[in-house]
Design a protein around this motif. Structure first.
Motif, PDB file in Angstrom:
ATOM      1  N   TYR B  85    -138.244  72.106   4.709  1.00  0.00           N
ATOM      2  CA  TYR B  85    -139.600  71.902   5.244  1.00  0.00           C
ATOM      3  C   TYR B  85    -139.556  71.580   6.733  1.00  0.00           C
ATOM      4  N   LYS B  88    -138.313  74.897   8.598  1.00  0.00           N
ATOM      5  CA  LYS B  88    -139.301  75.971   8.622  1.00  0.00           C
ATOM      6  C   LYS B  88    -140.582  75.560   9.357  1.00  0.00           C
ATOM      7  N   GLY B  89    -140.661  74.321   9.805  1.00  0.00           N
ATOM      8  CA  GLY B  89    -141.855  73.898  10.533  1.00  0.00           C
ATOM      9  C   GLY B  89    -143.025  73.522   9.639  1.00  0.00           C
ATOM     10  N   VAL B  90    -142.770  73.363   8.329  1.00  0.00           N
ATOM     11  CA  VAL B  90    -143.847  72.972   7.423  1.00  0.00           C
ATOM     12  C   VAL B  90    -144.371  71.581   7.804  1.00  0.00           C
ATOM     13  N   ARG B  92    -144.119  70.194  10.784  1.00  0.00           N
ATOM     14  CA  ARG B  92    -144.754  70.297  12.104  1.00  0.00           C
ATOM     15  C   ARG B  92    -146.184  70.826  11.956  1.00  0.00           C
ATOM     16  N   ARG B  93    -146.331  71.835  11.081  1.00  0.00           N
ATOM     17  CA  ARG B  93    -147.676  72.381  10.881  1.00  0.00           C
ATOM     18  C   ARG B  93    -148.607  71.305  10.313  1.00  0.00           C
ATOM     19  N   MET B  94    -148.062  70.538   9.359  1.00  0.00           N
ATOM     20  CA  MET B  94    -148.895  69.508   8.750  1.00  0.00           C
ATOM     21  C   MET B  94    -149.293  68.444   9.765  1.00  0.00           C
ATOM     22  N   SER B  95    -148.403  68.205  10.762  1.00  0.00           N
ATOM     23  CA  SER B  95    -148.713  67.173  11.744  1.00  0.00           C
ATOM     24  C   SER B  95    -149.870  67.576  12.655  1.00  0.00           C
ATOM     25  N   THR B  96    -150.296  68.853  12.615  1.00  0.00           N
ATOM     26  CA  THR B  96    -151.457  69.250  13.422  1.00  0.00           C
ATOM     27  C   THR B  96    -152.771  68.972  12.683  1.00  0.00           C
ATOM     28  N   THR B  97    -152.685  68.573  11.421  1.00  0.00           N
ATOM     29  CA  THR B  97    -153.894  68.319  10.620  1.00  0.00           C
ATOM     30  C   THR B  97    -154.162  66.808  10.567  1.00  0.00           C
ATOM     31  N   ILE B  99    -153.803  64.994   8.175  1.00  0.00           N
ATOM     32  CA  ILE B  99    -152.841  64.369   7.254  1.00  0.00           C
ATOM     33  C   ILE B  99    -151.517  64.162   7.966  1.00  0.00           C
ATOM     34  N   GLU B 249    -139.247  67.017  13.149  1.00  0.00           N
ATOM     35  CA  GLU B 249    -139.011  68.377  13.670  1.00  0.00           C
ATOM     36  C   GLU B 249    -137.667  68.466  14.352  1.00  0.00           C
TER      37      GLU B 249
END
Lengths: 290, 249
Positions: B85, B88-90, B92-97, B99, B249
């Protein structure tokens, strides 16, 4: 009032200066481009805007009712994928649940043209980017930050993404677009900031930047007749010849002026070349984009 | 907060169930090994003087299978998922939301905990029904040491996830750590039969202590305090190290 205002942003990692001094303002409803070569500081700049990094100095301000960065700014970053076995519909449903007022993810799905049952690992590069855009929009954001969306995509997939980005603006979402593709800037952006070595070199509309870089037209044709008389025309700024080939640069209605000034039948293979954003970028930074 | 977490846990559970290898090694293999070895190896169902008159299927074999399931979850499944995770940046992506990516960590640990309990229950229930493996005599104490041991093992797994730079390393390191730990836990050589020097080493490993207190409570004895202290120590040290070193990350 601008929806995002960045004042003298600076971000350093130890000795390394990622962003030196960047200021710009994004107006509501526009597509604002941040363009520069790899390593120019584009991504760090938007990461600071999105609240993912804390600037070393400088301020990022929000206006126009933008009060909660994480809720109201949708972000698509480079190199962010999803678990291989997560399906498109599940990803959108999950990410929608993270926001307090999410968009209807099923209608977003139609907008990006994806099948909800497809596993992430089975998506093509272009489909993954379309899903990324949908995930950036699923929270019903005021601003979407899209970082290098079309890098590595084939021309058709790139055009599909461009159409989608234009649609986002029609939906009333302000777009902050990071790119190093000059064609993308010319086609999509209302205004653009050119960044090099962590500083803003210029900020204007793409047309404005092109005009600044010369805004000249260039026409090329073959002729055996003398062409010195063309220099007298007000539209013409320079004439050069190499054997049969003649190159004329100038402004205004250059083609009509040149064609009218030469005897008929004395001119063949005429083509015109316009300054592109590529040329403008080159003139500004002293380097080709890529 | 709660409904969000629920959807995240639900989604992550689906993803876990879509990994046949994880389900096989964590849930199916320990139960199947207990049944197959317990039913087929001559002498496993007879009183064994080297185990103090216990049968192998009383506590040694089922205890080791419970250990196997939790060690596989903690040192292989959980850290591989988390490092993938991150890679793959999963996260990191979640940290933009809105949550925090911590929610994903919590969801993963919650799922691992539930799977550990279910796998243990399945192994012991099938063992009981098919082979007559006795129900743990000190059920509450058994549940307690299961939790403590799982916390210690998961902390070590999270520490591994924190320091491993990529999935290849975390899988390799997981295997390198897992097999000696399973050996010292008594998987292939029961602790009762270990030479005393080896058993002292085993006493201080998380798996040696965990395996022993599992067997103690299954047999109806109180778990040994030194072993509980070893488990608590590992949980504390690895937990703090993981929390300090974990990168998103």
């Amino acid at each position: 009032m601008a929806i995002i205002s960045v004042h003298n942003l600076r971000k350093t990692y130890g000795e390394k200066v990622a962003v030196d001094d960047v200021s710009f303002a994004v107006e509501e409803g526009e597509i604002f481009g941040i363009v520069g070569r790899n390593g120019a500081g584009k991504t760090t700049t938007v990461e600071c805007v999105a609240g993912l990094r804390t600037p070393s100095s400088g301020v990022v301000e929000f206006g126009a009712g933008l009060t909660d960065v994480k809720e109201q700014i949708g972000v698509q970053l480079q190199d962010c994928s999803l678990p291989d076995k997560l399906r498109v519909g599940e990803a959108l449903d999950l990410y929608a649940s993270f926001y307090s007022r999410p968009a209807d993810w099923r209608s977003l799905l139609g907008e990006v043209g994806l099948d909800p049952g497809t596993a992430f690992s089975a998506l093509s590069g272009g489909q993954r980017q379309r899903l990324s855009i949908a995930l950036a929009l699923v929270g019903n954001p005021r601003v979407a930050i899209l970082d290098e969306l079309t890098t590595g995509l084939d021309p058709q997939a790139r055009r599909d993404i461009w159409k989608l980005i234009s649609r986002i603006r029609e939906m009333g979402v302000t777009v902050l677009l990071v790119t190093h593709f000059m064609e993308e800037v010319e086609r999509l952006c209302d205004r653009v900031a050119v960044i090099s070595s962590g500083r803003v070199l210029a900020m204007d509309s793409p047309e404005g930047l092109i005009a600044r870089a010369g805004g000249r037209q260039r026409i090329v044709f073959r002729s055996t007749a003398p062409v010195d008389a063309l220099r007298a025309l007000p539209e013409v700024t320079s004439v050069s010849r190499d054997g049969d080939e003649v190159v004329v640069t100038g402004t205004g209605d250059l083609v009509a002026a040149v064609v009218g000034a030469l005897p008929s039948g004395q001119l063949a293979g005429l083509r015109t070349e316009r300054t592109t954003f590529d040329d403008a970028f080159l003139a500004l930074t002293g380097h080709a984009a890529e | 907060m709660m409904p969000i977490q629920k959807k995240l846990i639900l989604t992550e559970t689906k993803l876990f169930l879509r990994e046949p290898a994880a389900v096989f090694f964590v849930v199916v293999l320990p139960a199947a090994l207990l049944l197959v070895l317990g039913a087929s190896i001559p002498g496993f169902r007879d009183a064994d003087p080297s185990l103090g008159g216990e049968r192998v299927i009383d506590t040694q074999l089922p205890g080791m299978m419970v250990l196997l399931s939790i060690v596989t979850l903690a040192l292989s499944s959980l850290p591989s998922t988390l490092v993938a995770y991150r890679e793959k940046g999963v996260l990191r992506r979640m940290s933009t939301t809105p949550i925090r990516p911590t929610a994903l960590l919590v969801a993963q640990i919650a799922i691992s905990a539930v799977v550990a309990v279910l796998s243990t229950a399945l192994t012991l229930t099938l063992g009981h029904l098919v082979l007559g493996v006795p129900v743990p005599r000190q059920l509450a104490a058994f549940a307690g040491v299961l939790v403590l041991g799982a916390v210690a093992m998961f902390s070590i797994g999270l520490w591994l996830a924190a320091v491993a730079p990529n999935t290849r390393v975390v899988q390799g390191a997981g295997a390198v750590v897992m097999f000696p730990l399973l050996f010292l836990g008594g998987m292939w050589l029961p602790r009762d039969l270990m030479p005393s020097a080896l058993r002292v080493v085993s006493d201080f490993t998380p798996t040696g202590a965990f395996g022993q207190v599992l067997r103690d409570t299954m047999a109806g004895h109180a778990p040994g305090l030194p072993h509980l202290a070893v488990l608590a120590g590992w949980a504390l040290i690895a937990g703090i190290a993981a929390a300090r070193m974990f990168r998103w990350e």
